[in-house]
Design a protein around this motif. Structure first.
Motif, PDB file in Angstrom:
ATOM      1  N   VAL A   1     -36.249   1.551 -11.410  1.00  0.00           N
ATOM      2  CA  VAL A   1     -35.633   0.899 -10.173  1.00  0.00           C
ATOM      3  C   VAL A   1     -36.344  -0.715 -10.057  1.00  0.00           C
ATOM      4  CG1 VAL A   1     -35.735   0.550  -7.780  1.00  0.00           C
ATOM      5  CG2 VAL A   1     -35.429   2.777  -8.828  1.00  0.00           C
ATOM      6  N   ALA A   2     -37.494  -0.772 -10.502  1.00  0.00           N
ATOM      7  CA  ALA A   2     -38.346  -2.045 -10.450  1.00  0.00           C
ATOM      8  C   ALA A   2     -37.848  -2.786 -11.801  1.00  0.00           C
ATOM      9  CB  ALA A   2     -39.782  -1.791 -10.594  1.00  0.00           C
ATOM     10  N   HIS A   3     -37.583  -2.129 -12.930  1.00  0.00           N
ATOM     11  CA  HIS A   3     -37.229  -2.555 -13.994  1.00  0.00           C
ATOM     12  C   HIS A   3     -35.933  -3.410 -13.990  1.00  0.00           C
ATOM     13  CE1 HIS A   3     -35.429  -3.061 -18.112  1.00  0.00           C
ATOM     14  NE2 HIS A   3     -36.504  -3.251 -18.648  1.00  0.00           N
ATOM     15  N   GLU A   4     -34.732  -2.696 -13.070  1.00  0.00           N
ATOM     16  CA  GLU A   4     -33.700  -3.253 -12.799  1.00  0.00           C
ATOM     17  C   GLU A   4     -33.703  -4.421 -12.047  1.00  0.00           C
ATOM     18  OE1 GLU A   4     -30.425  -2.692 -13.908  1.00  0.00           O
ATOM     19  OE2 GLU A   4     -31.264  -1.350 -15.370  1.00  0.00           O
ATOM     20  N   GLN A   5     -34.641  -4.552 -11.019  1.00  0.00           N
ATOM     21  CA  GLN A   5     -35.043  -5.484 -10.060  1.00  0.00           C
ATOM     22  C   GLN A   5     -35.618  -6.850 -10.884  1.00  0.00           C
ATOM     23  OE1 GLN A   5     -37.725  -3.736  -7.249  1.00  0.00           O
ATOM     24  NE2 GLN A   5     -36.045  -3.217  -5.978  1.00  0.00           N
ATOM     25  N   LYS A   6     -36.259  -6.481 -12.078  1.00  0.00           N
ATOM     26  CA  LYS A   6     -36.951  -7.302 -12.903  1.00  0.00           C
ATOM     27  C   LYS A   6     -35.822  -8.130 -13.585  1.00  0.00           C
ATOM     28  CE  LYS A   6     -40.078  -8.250 -16.818  1.00  0.00           C
ATOM     29  NZ  LYS A   6     -41.022  -7.483 -17.620  1.00  0.00           N
ATOM     30  N   THR A   7     -34.991  -7.246 -14.149  1.00  0.00           N
ATOM     31  CA  THR A   7     -33.799  -7.907 -15.063  1.00  0.00           C
ATOM     32  C   THR A   7     -32.973  -8.884 -13.932  1.00  0.00           C
ATOM     33  OG1 THR A   7     -33.839  -6.037 -16.373  1.00  0.00           O
ATOM     34  CG2 THR A   7     -31.733  -7.235 -16.463  1.00  0.00           C
TER      35      THR A   7
ATOM     36  N   SER B   1     -25.949  -0.601  -7.354  1.00  0.00           N
ATOM     37  CA  SER B   1     -26.672   0.241  -8.190  1.00  0.00           C
ATOM     38  C   SER B   1     -28.176   0.702  -7.667  1.00  0.00           C
ATOM     39  CB  SER B   1     -27.003  -0.437  -9.759  1.00  0.00           C
ATOM     40  OG  SER B   1     -27.543  -1.780  -9.512  1.00  0.00           O
ATOM     41  N   LEU B   2     -28.876  -0.215  -6.883  1.00  0.00           N
ATOM     42  CA  LEU B   2     -30.070  -0.097  -6.520  1.00  0.00           C
ATOM     43  C   LEU B   2     -29.993   0.587  -4.758  1.00  0.00           C
ATOM     44  CD1 LEU B   2     -31.784  -3.202  -7.825  1.00  0.00           C
ATOM     45  CD2 LEU B   2     -32.055  -0.780  -8.820  1.00  0.00           C
ATOM     46  N   ASP B   3     -29.057   1.238  -4.668  1.00  0.00           N
ATOM     47  CA  ASP B   3     -29.173   1.878  -3.393  1.00  0.00           C
ATOM     48  C   ASP B   3     -30.200   2.714  -3.013  1.00  0.00           C
ATOM     49  OD1 ASP B   3     -28.309   2.931  -1.062  1.00  0.00           O
ATOM     50  OD2 ASP B   3     -26.689   3.877  -1.495  1.00  0.00           O
ATOM     51  N   PRO B   4     -31.082   2.590  -2.219  1.00  0.00           N
ATOM     52  CA  PRO B   4     -32.313   3.311  -2.031  1.00  0.00           C
ATOM     53  C   PRO B   4     -32.093   4.655  -1.433  1.00  0.00           C
ATOM     54  CG  PRO B   4     -32.045   1.641  -0.302  1.00  0.00           C
ATOM     55  CD  PRO B   4     -31.284   1.371  -1.102  1.00  0.00           C
ATOM     56  N   TYR B   5     -30.832   4.788  -0.930  1.00  0.00           N
ATOM     57  CA  TYR B   5     -30.405   6.160  -0.384  1.00  0.00           C
ATOM     58  C   TYR B   5     -29.602   7.011  -1.559  1.00  0.00           C
ATOM     59  CZ  TYR B   5     -30.997   5.181   4.604  1.00  0.00           C
ATOM     60  OH  TYR B   5     -31.207   4.994   5.796  1.00  0.00           O
ATOM     61  N   GLU B   6     -29.732   6.490  -2.516  1.00  0.00           N
ATOM     62  CA  GLU B   6     -29.307   7.490  -3.786  1.00  0.00           C
ATOM     63  C   GLU B   6     -30.111   8.313  -4.486  1.00  0.00           C
ATOM     64  OE1 GLU B   6     -26.001   6.877  -7.451  1.00  0.00           O
ATOM     65  OE2 GLU B   6     -26.171   5.060  -6.168  1.00  0.00           O
TER      66      GLU B   6
ATOM     67  N   ILE C   1     -43.764  -0.543  -2.681  1.00  0.00           N
ATOM     68  CA  ILE C   1     -44.361  -0.546  -4.064  1.00  0.00           C
ATOM     69  C   ILE C   1     -43.613  -1.257  -5.008  1.00  0.00           C
ATOM     70  CG2 ILE C   1     -45.333   1.454  -5.388  1.00  0.00           C
ATOM     71  CD1 ILE C   1     -44.991   3.390  -3.177  1.00  0.00           C
ATOM     72  N   ALA C   2     -44.024  -2.619  -4.983  1.00  0.00           N
ATOM     73  CA  ALA C   2     -43.180  -3.165  -6.055  1.00  0.00           C
ATOM     74  C   ALA C   2     -43.038  -2.909  -7.454  1.00  0.00           C
ATOM     75  CB  ALA C   2     -44.101  -4.974  -6.047  1.00  0.00           C
ATOM     76  N   ALA C   3     -44.006  -2.165  -8.062  1.00  0.00           N
ATOM     77  CA  ALA C   3     -43.855  -1.917  -9.321  1.00  0.00           C
ATOM     78  C   ALA C   3     -43.184  -0.832  -9.387  1.00  0.00           C
ATOM     79  CB  ALA C   3     -45.022  -1.525 -10.019  1.00  0.00           C
ATOM     80  N   LEU C   4     -42.474  -0.073  -8.429  1.00  0.00           N
ATOM     81  CA  LEU C   4     -41.714   1.078  -8.588  1.00  0.00           C
ATOM     82  C   LEU C   4     -40.574   0.861  -7.843  1.00  0.00           C
ATOM     83  CD1 LEU C   4     -44.401   4.087  -7.721  1.00  0.00           C
ATOM     84  CD2 LEU C   4     -43.208   3.450  -9.807  1.00  0.00           C
ATOM     85  N   ALA C   5     -40.270   0.260  -6.613  1.00  0.00           N
ATOM     86  CA  ALA C   5     -39.097   0.212  -5.780  1.00  0.00           C
ATOM     87  C   ALA C   5     -39.005  -0.946  -5.151  1.00  0.00           C
ATOM     88  CB  ALA C   5     -38.879   1.481  -5.025  1.00  0.00           C
ATOM     89  N   GLY C   6     -38.071  -1.218  -4.374  1.00  0.00           N
ATOM     90  CA  GLY C   6     -37.997  -2.534  -3.332  1.00  0.00           C
ATOM     91  C   GLY C   6     -38.613  -2.309  -2.098  1.00  0.00           C
ATOM     92  N   GLN C   7     -38.478  -3.180  -1.331  1.00  0.00           N
ATOM     93  CA  GLN C   7     -39.229  -3.270   0.041  1.00  0.00           C
ATOM     94  C   GLN C   7     -38.068  -2.655   0.864  1.00  0.00           C
ATOM     95  OE1 GLN C   7     -39.898  -7.317   1.557  1.00  0.00           O
ATOM     96  NE2 GLN C   7     -41.137  -6.558   3.184  1.00  0.00           N
TER      97      GLN C   7
ATOM     98  N   LYS D   1     -47.851  -2.296  -0.687  1.00  0.00           N
ATOM     99  CA  LYS D   1     -48.312  -3.269   0.343  1.00  0.00           C
ATOM    100  C   LYS D   1     -47.535  -3.230   1.538  1.00  0.00           C
ATOM    101  CE  LYS D   1     -49.681  -6.274  -3.246  1.00  0.00           C
ATOM    102  NZ  LYS D   1     -49.546  -7.790  -3.737  1.00  0.00           N
ATOM    103  N   THR D   2     -47.918  -3.435   2.656  1.00  0.00           N
ATOM    104  CA  THR D   2     -47.087  -3.589   3.929  1.00  0.00           C
ATOM    105  C   THR D   2     -47.818  -4.952   4.612  1.00  0.00           C
ATOM    106  OG1 THR D   2     -48.763  -2.524   5.562  1.00  0.00           O
ATOM    107  CG2 THR D   2     -47.471  -1.166   3.953  1.00  0.00           C
TER     108      THR D   2
END
Length: 245
Positions: free
Chosen positions: A59-65, A136-141, A199-205, A229-230
């Motif tokens: 997930v974080a890799h897709e965000q980085k790309t 593609s990064l839908d947090p509910y899926e 958790i930026a290294a794993l998923a989005g905010q 982080k919060t």
């Protein structure tokens, strides 16, 4: 933090040579900010490992790309400005300038097409990329894996997060422990005010509110530790081979 990020051999020397070659085309003040940012990331890999720049999962890799593609497309419109402004200032300077003085010149068709067409195309491409990334990064899926996902119930409290593992009948405060190569399905809420979970290294905010629930799904592919982080208080995330070690 004990997450290690290896720096390729010869990176600093190659970067210095590239910067010297690049400085012939750009004013050095323009290059100061990105150089400082790259230096900080290279000198402090721990800082990078706490962000999506050093992803610990897909997930974080897709965000980085998506971030780097968006930055590259934006530079298509930004870099020509930094290149042409010094050239124009030098060519059309008041003393010993070589530019042609044309006070009655108003419109030049090809230039108008480039000035308006390139930003339009950049915005169009960025819009399509954002639309696809949002889907593609839908947090509910839920993420499909070899094993069933680990269920975690997350409750935002005053100055801390409560993590409940209903399958294991345990709970932790301020520390999330998840297994690698296993999907994690979170159900989040807040017991106080609206809070932000990241958790930026794993998923989005994602935001949580009292009386409401939201979901977040991710998977870790590497062992290690990272920071969650919060806006209130950071926490710690531990990635292990299994939940019982």
């Amino acid at each position: 933090m004990d997450w290690k990020v290896d720096t390729p051999m010869g990176f600093s020397q190659n970067f210095i040579q590239f910067f010297r070659w690049f400085s012939h085309f750009f004013p050095r003040p323009v290059l100061a900010l990105p150089v400082i940012i790259l230096f900080l990331l290279n000198a402090n890999p721990t800082f990078a490992s706490e962000s999506f720049l050093m992803p610990l999962g897909p997930v974080a890799h897709e965000q980085k790309t998506h971030f780097f593609w968006a930055t590259a497309l934006t530079m298509v419109a930004v870099l020509p400005v930094f290149i042409l402004v010094p050239i124009i200032l030098f060519k059309y300077r008041r003393k010993k300038g070589t530019g042609i003085y044309t006070p009655k010149w108003e419109v030049y068709g090809p230039l108008e097409v480039v000035m308006w067409g390139v930003p339009f195309l950049v915005i169009l491409v960025l819009s399509v990329m954002l639309w696809r990334a949002t889907i593609s990064l839908d947090p509910y899926e839920e993420i499909q894996g070899v094993v069933p996902p680990v269920k975690v119930e997350v409750v935002g409290l005053d100055w801390k997060w409560l993590f409940i593992y209903p399958q294991l009948e345990i709970a932790t405060v301020g520390e999330l422990v998840v297994p690698v190569h296993t999907p994690v399905s979170m159900t989040l809420t807040s017991d106080t005010v609206m809070q932000s979970f990241l958790i930026a290294a794993l998923a989005g905010q994602i935001y949580v509110m009292p009386g409401m629930t939201t979901k977040l799904n991710f998977i870790a592919t590497k062992l290690g530790k990272t920071q969650g982080k919060t806006p209130n208080l950071p926490g710690k995330v531990l990635l292990t081979k299994n939940l019982m070690c």
